[in-house]
Write an enzyme that holds these catalytic residues in place. Structure first.
Site, PDB file in Angstrom:
ATOM      1  N   ASP A  26      20.959  15.520  -6.352  1.00 46.02           N
ATOM      2  CA  ASP A  26      21.927  15.033  -5.374  1.00 46.02           C
ATOM      3  C   ASP A  26      22.238  16.177  -4.411  1.00 46.02           C
ATOM      4  O   ASP A  26      22.619  17.263  -4.848  1.00 46.02           O
ATOM      5  CB  ASP A  26      23.198  14.585  -6.092  1.00 46.02           C
ATOM      6  CG  ASP A  26      24.179  13.873  -5.176  1.00 46.02           C
ATOM      7  OD1 ASP A  26      24.217  14.170  -3.964  1.00 46.02           O
ATOM      8  OD2 ASP A  26      24.914  13.016  -5.682  1.00 46.02           O
ATOM      9  N   GLU A 102      10.213  10.721  -5.670  1.00 42.22           N
ATOM     10  CA  GLU A 102       9.236  11.381  -4.804  1.00 42.22           C
ATOM     11  C   GLU A 102       8.275  10.359  -4.202  1.00 42.22           C
ATOM     12  O   GLU A 102       7.960  10.416  -3.009  1.00 42.22           O
ATOM     13  CB  GLU A 102       8.473  12.430  -5.612  1.00 42.22           C
ATOM     14  CG  GLU A 102       7.563  13.298  -4.813  1.00 42.22           C
ATOM     15  CD  GLU A 102       6.996  14.440  -5.632  1.00 42.22           C
ATOM     16  OE1 GLU A 102       6.330  15.297  -5.034  1.00 42.22           O
ATOM     17  OE2 GLU A 102       7.229  14.497  -6.865  1.00 42.22           O
TER      18      GLU A 102
END
Length: 122
Positions: A26, A102
């Site tokens: 985060d 990703e």
């Protein structure tokens, strides 16, 4: 391990860990929350404690501001830079698993920022 990273010292003994992966953490973009970023000084000190003498941290993110914040944090808190890429997936890296986040970012055409930091010898 499911839990807050600020408890890493409770899970591992000093020097027990060889590699810590910080994958798509985060970014806590607001300045007032910078201390919550996993590359903030309080976390870096805890990582150093559990990392072995040859320990490394591998960080990957799609967030340029987080990456730009993190690199100098590592360098000023007892880590040296071994590798860095601002577009890691431009080339294939079969040795490096692609996370779910990703894959999503790659599909969106976002560059993947990656750095490997080594714990400096005391």
């Amino acid at each position: 391990i499911m839990g807050d990273a600020d408890r890493i010292g409770e899970w591992f003994a000093p020097g027990e860990v060889d590699v810590i992966h910080l994958n798509f953490s985060d970014p806590w973009p607001k300045k007032r929350y910078a201390k919550r970023r996993l590359s903030a000084p309080s976390f870096l000190e805890q990582y150093k404690a559990v990392l072995s003498s040859q320990g490394k941290i591998i960080m990957k993110t799609d967030n340029a501001p987080l990456f730009e914040f993190s690199v100098p944090q590592f360098l000023s808190h007892g880590f040296s830079l071994e590798e860095m890429s601002v577009d890691f997936r431009r080339e294939e890296h079969p040795e490096d698993a692609i996370t779910e986040y990703e894959e999503k970012f790659i599909e969106q055409g976002k560059p993947i920022y990656r750095a490997v930091f080594a714990k400096e010898k005391a």
